[in-house]
Write an enzyme that holds these catalytic residues in place. Sequence first.
Site, PDB file in Angstrom:
ATOM      1  N   HIS A 195       0.970  -1.481   0.097  1.00 55.25           N
ATOM      2  CA  HIS A 195       0.144  -0.303   0.012  1.00 55.25           C
ATOM      3  C   HIS A 195       0.966   1.415  -0.209  1.00 55.25           C
ATOM      4  O   HIS A 195       0.902   1.926  -0.733  1.00 55.25           O
ATOM      5  CB  HIS A 195      -0.774   0.334   1.659  1.00 55.25           C
ATOM      6  CG  HIS A 195      -1.840  -0.790   1.038  1.00 55.25           C
ATOM      7  ND1 HIS A 195      -2.399  -1.724   2.652  1.00 55.25           N
ATOM      8  CD2 HIS A 195      -3.056  -0.924   0.170  1.00 55.25           C
ATOM      9  CE1 HIS A 195      -3.217  -2.251   2.751  1.00 55.25           C
ATOM     10  NE2 HIS A 195      -4.013  -2.576   1.119  1.00 55.25           N
ATOM     11  N   LYS A 251     -15.856  -7.500   5.535  1.00 53.78           N
ATOM     12  CA  LYS A 251     -14.366  -8.833   5.411  1.00 53.78           C
ATOM     13  C   LYS A 251     -14.508  -8.534   6.715  1.00 53.78           C
ATOM     14  O   LYS A 251     -13.098  -9.355   7.256  1.00 53.78           O
ATOM     15  CB  LYS A 251     -13.866  -7.157   5.053  1.00 53.78           C
ATOM     16  CG  LYS A 251     -13.253  -7.663   3.475  1.00 53.78           C
ATOM     17  CD  LYS A 251     -12.460  -7.095   2.583  1.00 53.78           C
ATOM     18  CE  LYS A 251     -11.929  -7.026   1.327  1.00 53.78           C
ATOM     19  NZ  LYS A 251     -10.516  -6.629   0.998  1.00 53.78           N
ATOM     20  N   ARG A 270      -1.566  -5.939  -9.284  1.00 50.09           N
ATOM     21  CA  ARG A 270      -1.094  -6.402  -8.589  1.00 50.09           C
ATOM     22  C   ARG A 270      -0.611  -7.658  -9.635  1.00 50.09           C
ATOM     23  O   ARG A 270       0.779  -8.279 -10.289  1.00 50.09           O
ATOM     24  CB  ARG A 270      -0.687  -7.252  -7.227  1.00 50.09           C
ATOM     25  CG  ARG A 270      -0.391  -6.163  -6.300  1.00 50.09           C
ATOM     26  CD  ARG A 270      -1.546  -6.706  -5.473  1.00 50.09           C
ATOM     27  NE  ARG A 270      -2.778  -6.924  -5.186  1.00 50.09           N
ATOM     28  CZ  ARG A 270      -3.020  -7.332  -3.915  1.00 50.09           C
ATOM     29  NH1 ARG A 270      -3.075  -7.005  -2.566  1.00 50.09           N
ATOM     30  NH2 ARG A 270      -4.488  -7.932  -4.115  1.00 50.09           N
ATOM     31  N   SER A 306      -2.898  -7.746   2.965  1.00 45.89           N
ATOM     32  CA  SER A 306      -3.173  -8.100   4.262  1.00 45.89           C
ATOM     33  C   SER A 306      -3.657  -8.986   4.979  1.00 45.89           C
ATOM     34  O   SER A 306      -2.857  -9.125   5.887  1.00 45.89           O
ATOM     35  CB  SER A 306      -3.982  -6.468   4.862  1.00 45.89           C
ATOM     36  OG  SER A 306      -3.933  -5.483   4.554  1.00 45.89           O
TER      37      SER A 306
HETATM   38  O1  PNS Z   1      -8.449  -3.088   0.030  1.00 48.68           O
HETATM   39  P1  PNS Z   1      -9.860  -3.266  -0.791  1.00 48.68           P
HETATM   40  O2  PNS Z   1     -10.751  -4.015   0.424  1.00 48.68           O
HETATM   41  O3  PNS Z   1      -9.264  -3.618  -2.279  1.00 48.68           O
HETATM   42  O4  PNS Z   1     -10.579  -2.033  -1.502  1.00 48.68           O
HETATM   43  C1  PNS Z   1     -11.926  -2.358  -0.892  1.00 48.68           C
HETATM   44  C2  PNS Z   1     -12.707  -0.899  -0.969  1.00 48.68           C
HETATM   45  C3  PNS Z   1     -12.533  -0.108  -0.020  1.00 48.68           C
HETATM   46  C4  PNS Z   1     -12.130   0.367  -2.426  1.00 48.68           C
HETATM   47  C5  PNS Z   1     -14.471  -1.356  -2.112  1.00 48.68           C
HETATM   48  O5  PNS Z   1     -15.050  -1.926  -1.184  1.00 48.68           O
HETATM   49  C6  PNS Z   1     -15.117   0.317  -2.409  1.00 48.68           C
HETATM   50  O6  PNS Z   1     -14.693   0.946  -2.768  1.00 48.68           O
HETATM   51  N1  PNS Z   1     -15.966   0.190  -1.195  1.00 48.68           N
HETATM   52  C7  PNS Z   1     -17.003   1.358  -0.966  1.00 48.68           C
HETATM   53  C8  PNS Z   1     -18.935   0.997  -0.564  1.00 48.68           C
HETATM   54  C9  PNS Z   1     -18.582   1.050  -1.925  1.00 48.68           C
HETATM   55  O7  PNS Z   1     -18.476   2.241  -3.170  1.00 48.68           O
HETATM   56  N2  PNS Z   1     -19.194   0.186  -3.144  1.00 48.68           N
HETATM   57  C10 PNS Z   1     -18.953  -0.013  -4.511  1.00 48.68           C
HETATM   58  C11 PNS Z   1     -17.722  -0.071  -5.122  1.00 48.68           C
HETATM   59  S1  PNS Z   1     -18.201  -0.042  -7.267  1.00 48.68           S
END
Ligand code: PNS
Length: 167
Positions: free
Chosen positions: A17, A41, A90, A128
């Site tokens: 990150h 999660k 990645r 993570s």
């Molecule tokens: O680190 P991650 O878990 O891959 O991040 C995922 C994250 C937080 C970017 C995604 O779950 C998110 O954007 N959540 C906010 C809710 C939202 O907008 N959902 C629709 C995504 S298209």
Amino acid sequence: MRTAIYPGTFDPVTKGHVDIIQRAASLFDRIVVAVAENENKRPLFSREERKRLLEETVLDLKNVEVRVFEGLLANYAGKMKAVAVIRGLRAVSDFEYEFQMALMNRKLNPDMETVFLMPSEEYTYINSSIVKEVARLGGEVRCFLPAAAATALMEKLNRGESGVYPG
Ligand code: PNS
């Protein structure tokens, strides 16, 4: 002033990150690292803990700020006046989910582009979840985590707050 938003769960922040944050910070005027609650999660660290670990880690990057957010990323990015969402890519296995999310976010907020950055190859195999699993089973994880996150993870595990890490 061009702002980009770097959203994630960051449970906890890894060196992968940080690598992405550094790259993004050199491309944009302002980076908002946006910590999502992401209850599905079942994070090990609370959202405030994850925010604090990020803040300690990016202290020397003057154009980076860390915030928590709720609801749709597309709406929050609009509120932050972000022109771009940063996501780390990645491996090919990341692509399908990221592609779907990028197109959904574009539909929800057409003013915002998703920019994919690739971390240094030494971080391409970490996330993570796998780092938490290695730590839980007694492996050394300091090479994968910023110092603050490694210490916090060890402390949490020593207090017996481990359990199963689904995400
Ligand atoms: O680190 P991650 O878990 O891959 O991040 C995922 C994250 C937080 C970017 C995604 O779950 C998110 O954007 N959540 C906010 C809710 C939202 O907008 N959902 C629709 C995504 S298209």
